[in-house]
Motif scaffolding. Structure first.
Motif, PDB file in Angstrom:
ATOM      1  N   ILE A  51      53.489  38.415  38.679  1.00 47.54           N
ATOM      2  CA  ILE A  51      52.295  38.277  37.837  1.00 47.54           C
ATOM      3  C   ILE A  51      51.833  39.648  37.352  1.00 47.54           C
ATOM      4  CG2 ILE A  51      49.892  37.521  37.748  1.00 47.54           C
ATOM      5  CD1 ILE A  51      50.570  35.565  40.014  1.00 47.54           C
ATOM      6  N   ARG A  53      49.201  39.781  34.922  1.00 49.48           N
ATOM      7  CA  ARG A  53      47.793  39.633  34.546  1.00 49.48           C
ATOM      8  C   ARG A  53      47.351  38.204  34.807  1.00 49.48           C
ATOM      9  NH1 ARG A  53      44.891  39.211  29.126  1.00 49.48           N
ATOM     10  NH2 ARG A  53      46.930  38.707  28.255  1.00 49.48           N
ATOM     11  N   ILE A  54      46.083  38.039  35.188  1.00 52.85           N
ATOM     12  CA  ILE A  54      45.533  36.706  35.434  1.00 52.85           C
ATOM     13  C   ILE A  54      44.326  36.491  34.533  1.00 52.85           C
ATOM     14  CG2 ILE A  54      44.545  35.117  37.128  1.00 52.85           C
ATOM     15  CD1 ILE A  54      45.964  36.643  39.314  1.00 52.85           C
ATOM     16  N   SER A  81      42.839  41.404  36.004  1.00 53.90           N
ATOM     17  CA  SER A  81      42.304  40.060  35.775  1.00 53.90           C
ATOM     18  C   SER A  81      41.134  40.118  34.811  1.00 53.90           C
ATOM     19  CB  SER A  81      41.841  39.433  37.098  1.00 53.90           C
ATOM     20  OG  SER A  81      42.901  39.360  38.028  1.00 53.90           O
ATOM     21  N   LEU A 101      49.244  34.475  34.404  1.00 53.52           N
ATOM     22  CA  LEU A 101      48.854  33.283  35.157  1.00 53.52           C
ATOM     23  C   LEU A 101      47.470  32.865  34.678  1.00 53.52           C
ATOM     24  CD1 LEU A 101      49.199  31.252  37.550  1.00 53.52           C
ATOM     25  CD2 LEU A 101      48.066  32.971  38.988  1.00 53.52           C
ATOM     26  N   VAL A 103      44.145  30.628  35.528  1.00 51.25           N
ATOM     27  CA  VAL A 103      43.406  29.903  36.565  1.00 51.25           C
ATOM     28  C   VAL A 103      42.195  29.258  35.900  1.00 51.25           C
ATOM     29  CG1 VAL A 103      42.167  30.043  38.757  1.00 51.25           C
ATOM     30  CG2 VAL A 103      44.152  31.523  38.349  1.00 51.25           C
ATOM     31  N   GLN A 128      50.051  27.598  35.290  1.00 49.98           N
ATOM     32  CA  GLN A 128      48.622  27.345  35.429  1.00 49.98           C
ATOM     33  C   GLN A 128      48.252  26.849  36.822  1.00 49.98           C
ATOM     34  OE1 GLN A 128      46.589  25.393  32.180  1.00 49.98           O
ATOM     35  NE2 GLN A 128      48.490  25.255  30.999  1.00 49.98           N
ATOM     36  N   SER A 174      42.540  35.172  46.355  1.00 47.91           N
ATOM     37  CA  SER A 174      42.732  36.610  46.160  1.00 47.91           C
ATOM     38  C   SER A 174      43.327  37.258  47.405  1.00 47.91           C
ATOM     39  CB  SER A 174      41.396  37.271  45.810  1.00 47.91           C
ATOM     40  OG  SER A 174      40.857  36.735  44.628  1.00 47.91           O
TER      41      SER A 174
END
Length: 366
Positions: A51, A53-54, A81, A101, A103, A128, A174
């Motif tokens: 990952i 970036r979220i 993020s 990703l 959320v 997702q 997290s």
């Protein structure tokens, strides 16, 4: 109405939170092994190490939770993020990277803006995660991984326990991601274990509740109010402000503390109180400076402070102390304070906190 003990569902749901948090912690954390348990992710194709970036997203209360999620993910798991309002994600450019990703947070799984945004992400091949109370929803059908909030049915339109349980799940997520990245997490597990008992002792303390009721009576005399907080407390003050608007119909706005200086200071006078969440020790001097400025502008100051803080309390009109605790615990104490403030202000004004005017809510079973 709720039950014979509490007048409204909102009260029942607020006071149920320590037990819900305790149950979630015991389900998600193996204290013997100091590890997080997310079988939904372990059994998926998600590779945490890939990952880059979220994006966290939601609407209303869920957006406030998304803001918190982005902050704790960057702080704990060191993954870049960002939180975006679901209705504002209109470009495919947000999903142009295969290593993103998404959320999404939605209590019912039926929020139209969130569902539409999830469809757009799916069409771009983005992996997702859905954080929701319902696994029988449009959002769940789109998501790759479903993580239950586990708050149970929330009858009051004003969200309380779904918000708090979303914060907890995002905090646990997290820490889980940090563990996968070989980041030391034992201290987080040690601190998170203390949260349920600490919250239970806090909201069952009659002196605390009486103080909150007294401050609620004070707030009910005003038509406008500002909420201030920094870092992880900013999403919490946004939610506190929203709860007051929803249940009491008092105009309220949440701000990052320093942002209030940029234009909004022009509004302040004796008729507009400011609630400042000043429990973050790393920003003590900034909080001190802000309170001094608010006092000089004659704005009534209501401060949420760490237990034992004397210097700041002497400068304020009203003070509410929370137990001195870790940085990951403070948002949960502050959240309960703001929920109770909104609830008691609503009662003082003769409103029904369960059924705010002009608002509705989708309730779905898991």
């Amino acid at each position: 109405m709720s039950d014979s003990k509490n007048r409204y569902f909102m009260e029942t749901e607020i006071f149920s939170q320590p037990n819900l948090i305790d149950s979630s912690i015991n389900n998600r954390i193996s204290f013997d092994n100091s590890t997080l348990l997310f079988p939904e992710i372990e059994n998926s194709k998600l590779n945490v190490l890939s990952i880059s970036r979220i994006i966290f997203t939601g609407m209303g209360t869920s957006y406030n939770a998304a803001l918190y999620g982005a902050k704790v993910m960057e702080e704990i798991a060191k993954i870049p993020s960002i939180a975006l309002n679901a209705s504002e994600i209109s470009s495919d450019n947000f999903f142009s990277n295969d290593e993103i990703l998404l959320v999404s947070i939605t209590q019912s799984g039926e929020s139209s803006d969130t569902v539409e945004m999830m469809k757009k992400a799916r069409s771009n091949g983005v992996l997702q995660i859905l954080v929701s109370e319902s696994n029988k929803s449009k959002a769940c059908n789109i998501s790759d991984i479903y993580l239950p909030i586990n708050s149970g049915i929330e009858h009051s339109i004003a969200a309380t326990k779904t918000f708090t349980m979303s914060l907890l799940l995002l905090l646990q997520l997290s820490i889980f991601f940090a563990e996968k990245k070989s980041i030391f997490i034992s201290h987080y597990i040690k601190e998170i274990k203390k949260i349920p008992l600490g919250l239970a002792d806090f909201i069952n303390d009659k002196k605390v509740i009486n103080n909150i009721k007294e401050i609620s009576k004070y707030i009910s005399n005003y038509n406008n109010i500002f909420y201030l907080g920094r870092g992880k407390l900013f999403p919490v003050v946004l939610e506190g402000s929203l709860k007051l608007k929803e249940t009491s119909y008092i105009h309220s706005e949440g701000y990052i503390s320093e942002e209030l200086r940029h234009g909004t200071f022009a509004l302040l006078d004796k008729n507009i109180p400011v609630i400042i969440c000043a429990t973050d020790d790393e920003n003590y001097e900034k909080n001190l400076s802000m309170i001094k400025d608010l006092v000089s502008l004659k704005s009534p100051v209501i401060a949420i402070l760490n237990e034992g803080e004397k210097k700041l309390s002497k400068m304020t009109n009203k003070t509410l102390f929370i137990p001195k605790s870790s940085n990951i615990s403070i948002p949960f104490f502050s959240t309960l304070v703001f929920q109770l403030l909104a609830y008691y202000v609503s009662l003082k004004l003769g409103n029904n906190p369960d059924l705010p005017r002009n608002l509705s809510k989708i309730i779905k079973n898991s």
